[in-house]
Motif scaffolding. Structure first.
Motif, PDB file in Angstrom:
ATOM      1  N   ILE A 140       0.817  -0.910  -0.319  1.00  0.00           N
ATOM      2  CA  ILE A 140       0.096  -0.427  -0.023  1.00  0.00           C
ATOM      3  C   ILE A 140       1.361   1.374  -0.125  1.00  0.00           C
ATOM      4  N   GLU A 141       0.554   2.013  -1.228  1.00  0.00           N
ATOM      5  CA  GLU A 141       1.430   2.877  -0.907  1.00  0.00           C
ATOM      6  C   GLU A 141       1.319   4.017   0.056  1.00  0.00           C
ATOM      7  N   ASN A 142       2.803   4.563   0.138  1.00  0.00           N
ATOM      8  CA  ASN A 142       2.499   5.662   1.579  1.00  0.00           C
ATOM      9  C   ASN A 142       1.904   4.974   2.815  1.00  0.00           C
ATOM     10  N   LYS A 143       1.886   4.215   2.872  1.00  0.00           N
ATOM     11  CA  LYS A 143       0.994   3.358   4.224  1.00  0.00           C
ATOM     12  C   LYS A 143       2.213   1.924   4.441  1.00  0.00           C
ATOM     13  N   PRO A 144       3.090   1.808   5.286  1.00  0.00           N
ATOM     14  CA  PRO A 144       3.637   1.214   5.049  1.00  0.00           C
ATOM     15  C   PRO A 144       2.636  -0.242   6.663  1.00  0.00           C
ATOM     16  N   PRO A 145       3.242  -1.242   6.794  1.00  0.00           N
ATOM     17  CA  PRO A 145       2.026  -2.082   7.407  1.00  0.00           C
ATOM     18  C   PRO A 145       2.226  -1.149   9.202  1.00  0.00           C
ATOM     19  N   PRO A 146       1.610  -1.313   9.686  1.00  0.00           N
ATOM     20  CA  PRO A 146       1.358  -0.674  11.051  1.00  0.00           C
ATOM     21  C   PRO A 146       2.217  -1.579  11.794  1.00  0.00           C
ATOM     22  N   SER A 147       1.891  -2.652  10.933  1.00  0.00           N
ATOM     23  CA  SER A 147       2.856  -4.031  12.652  1.00  0.00           C
ATOM     24  C   SER A 147       4.742  -3.492  12.599  1.00  0.00           C
ATOM     25  N   TYR A 148       5.062  -3.391  11.573  1.00  0.00           N
ATOM     26  CA  TYR A 148       6.083  -2.570  11.469  1.00  0.00           C
ATOM     27  C   TYR A 148       6.868  -1.899  12.858  1.00  0.00           C
ATOM     28  N   ASP A 149       5.805  -0.973  13.119  1.00  0.00           N
ATOM     29  CA  ASP A 149       5.608  -0.007  14.075  1.00  0.00           C
ATOM     30  C   ASP A 149       4.349   0.731  15.319  1.00  0.00           C
ATOM     31  N   ILE A 150       5.107  -0.418  17.077  1.00  0.00           N
ATOM     32  CA  ILE A 150       4.293  -0.671  17.479  1.00  0.00           C
ATOM     33  C   ILE A 150       3.795   0.795  17.735  1.00  0.00           C
ATOM     34  N   ARG A 151       4.026   1.930  18.032  1.00  0.00           N
ATOM     35  CA  ARG A 151       2.871   3.327  17.710  1.00  0.00           C
ATOM     36  C   ARG A 151       1.991   3.009  16.687  1.00  0.00           C
ATOM     37  N   THR A 152       2.121   2.844  15.317  1.00  0.00           N
ATOM     38  CA  THR A 152       1.129   2.518  14.756  1.00  0.00           C
ATOM     39  C   THR A 152       0.129   1.674  14.856  1.00  0.00           C
ATOM     40  N   LEU A 153       0.584   0.374  15.416  1.00  0.00           N
ATOM     41  CA  LEU A 153      -0.196  -0.862  15.475  1.00  0.00           C
ATOM     42  C   LEU A 153      -0.991  -0.410  17.173  1.00  0.00           C
ATOM     43  N   SER A 154      -0.663  -0.074  17.903  1.00  0.00           N
ATOM     44  CA  SER A 154      -1.246   0.194  18.998  1.00  0.00           C
ATOM     45  C   SER A 154      -2.638   1.151  19.439  1.00  0.00           C
ATOM     46  N   PRO A 155      -3.292   1.859  18.435  1.00  0.00           N
ATOM     47  CA  PRO A 155      -4.537   2.181  18.344  1.00  0.00           C
ATOM     48  C   PRO A 155      -5.185   1.416  17.936  1.00  0.00           C
ATOM     49  N   LEU A 156      -4.960   0.779  16.889  1.00  0.00           N
ATOM     50  CA  LEU A 156      -5.240  -0.367  16.625  1.00  0.00           C
ATOM     51  C   LEU A 156      -5.744  -2.126  17.090  1.00  0.00           C
ATOM     52  N   LEU A 157      -5.117  -2.112  18.252  1.00  0.00           N
ATOM     53  CA  LEU A 157      -5.201  -2.920  18.858  1.00  0.00           C
ATOM     54  C   LEU A 157      -5.861  -2.468  20.170  1.00  0.00           C
ATOM     55  N   ASP A 158      -6.166  -1.443  20.245  1.00  0.00           N
ATOM     56  CA  ASP A 158      -7.211  -0.850  21.570  1.00  0.00           C
ATOM     57  C   ASP A 158      -8.441  -0.684  21.054  1.00  0.00           C
ATOM     58  N   VAL A 159      -8.594  -1.138  19.853  1.00  0.00           N
ATOM     59  CA  VAL A 159      -9.895  -1.197  18.930  1.00  0.00           C
ATOM     60  C   VAL A 159     -10.325  -2.046  19.235  1.00  0.00           C
ATOM     61  N   LEU A 160      -9.553  -3.492  18.754  1.00  0.00           N
ATOM     62  CA  LEU A 160     -10.292  -4.506  19.371  1.00  0.00           C
ATOM     63  C   LEU A 160      -9.958  -5.507  20.684  1.00  0.00           C
ATOM     64  N   HIS A 161      -8.919  -4.063  21.334  1.00  0.00           N
ATOM     65  CA  HIS A 161      -9.291  -4.730  22.952  1.00  0.00           C
ATOM     66  C   HIS A 161     -10.431  -4.082  22.992  1.00  0.00           C
ATOM     67  N   ARG A 162     -11.116  -3.087  23.124  1.00  0.00           N
ATOM     68  CA  ARG A 162     -12.033  -2.433  23.318  1.00  0.00           C
ATOM     69  C   ARG A 162     -13.628  -2.926  23.129  1.00  0.00           C
TER      70      ARG A 162
END
Length: 326
Positions: A140-162
């Motif tokens: 995905i152009e200009n959107k690196p995989p969030p799992s390579y950056d824990i700071r980017t991944l964390s807000p998505l994990l928060d949604v799963l957690h809720r």
């Protein structure tokens, strides 16, 4: 039979999210095969990914069971997949085969809406569906995989957690991860998982039921002469984007290493909840022997994509001998 959250997967061989699980015909063939224990949809977005057949393509290696692709996500929106899954459940009332709905969004608010939509679409009971959050597409152009950056991944994990905290949720939740290449990357993910609290109703189980390891390895290149079919535009590269995601046999050793690393870290973690997380092993599952290596590395379920794209649904019958000794 393998239990992953509320799902029962038998046999423990499935397809991974891929272009060959895109439409109703694809899903029907996968669902009706007696050799698949569950069906994973192609990764859906809320409104559908804009796919260009001239750009988004796959090339199969001429001398190995490998592939490279420039695909993004499915052009079909989430709601259409929900309708199709419901149709298949109605058409096969005696089947108990589950679906894994692969979804993605880089926007936590949109992701929250997507999960809530799946929750409200009851399918006659949520015990038959799981959500796999794909955090790992490298194309995905200009959107690196969030799992390579824990700071980017964390807000998505928060949604799963809720959603997991809601005792009425009933959903099995998982994460599709990219290939990692050093110990710090594995430690970051396990640390993020350890920080997630469990719902009060199931304090002994982690809110994440499974990890899918791994997606394709990005920034790889095949020349046109390495591919089975020459490029239609005479390019010297196998893909119009030049670079793409590597899969199949060429990824197998790295995928085995990822499965082994996560299995070891989770199964020996002092937090016993992490020991409940299962692993779906993906990457070079092209033979019963390759599937067996995945099981030995720590996978509870194995999945394939390149072999499905090259051979069709019949590949699962060829892989099925691995189940007898898994």
């Amino acid at each position: 039979m393998t239990e992953i959250g509320s799902l029962f997967v038998s046999p423990p061989i499935i397809n991974s999210s891929c272009p060959w699980a895109s439409d109703l015909d694809d899903l029907s063939s996968l669902y009706e095969s007696p050799f698949t224990g569950a069906v994973t949809t192609r990764t859906a977005t809320w409104s559908g990914f804009e796919e260009d057949s001239g750009v988004h393509r796959v090339a199969f290696h001429a001398r190995s069971y490998s592939s490279i692709n420039s695909y993004g996500y499915s052009p079909i929106p989430l709601n259409q997949y929900l309708e199709w899954i419901n149709v298949l459940f109605i058409q096969h009332p005696t089947s108990t085969k589950p679906f894994i709905i692969s979804i993605t969004s880089s926007d936590p608010q949109e992701l929250d809406i997507m999960i809530d939509t799946i929750r409200r679409f009851r399918f006659g009971g949520l015990g038959r569906v799981a959500i796999e959050l794909n955090t790992s597409c490298p194309n995905i152009e200009n959107k690196p995989p969030p799992s390579y950056d824990i700071r980017t991944l964390s807000p998505l994990l928060d949604v799963l957690h809720r959603h997991a905290e809601d005792s009425n949720c009933g959903l099995t939740l998982g994460i599709k991860l990219p290939p990692y290449v050093h110990a710090g990357q594995f430690a970051d993910i396990v640390g993020a998982l350890a920080a997630m609290k469990s719902p009060a109703s199931t304090p002994q189980r982690h809110p994440i039921s499974f990890l899918t390891c791994t997606n394709t390895l990005g920034s790889c290149l095949l020349f046109d002469e390495q591919a089975i079919h020459p490029s239609p535009n005479g390019s010297k590269f196998a893909l119009p984007t030049i670079l793409g995601g590597l899969a199949g046999d060429a990824l197998h050793a790295l995928s085995l290493g990822n499965v082994h690393s996560f299995h070891h870290l989770l199964s020996t973690h002092r937090d016993e909840r992490l020991r409940t997380i299962k692993i779906i092993g993906v990457g070079g599952v092209t033979s019963p022997e390759a599937a067996q290596r995945m099981y030995k590395a720590g996978a509870s379920v194995v999945a394939c994509a390149t072999a499905l794209g090259k051979e069709g649904v019949e590949i699962f019958q060829q892989l099925s001998p691995a189940c007898a000794v898994s």
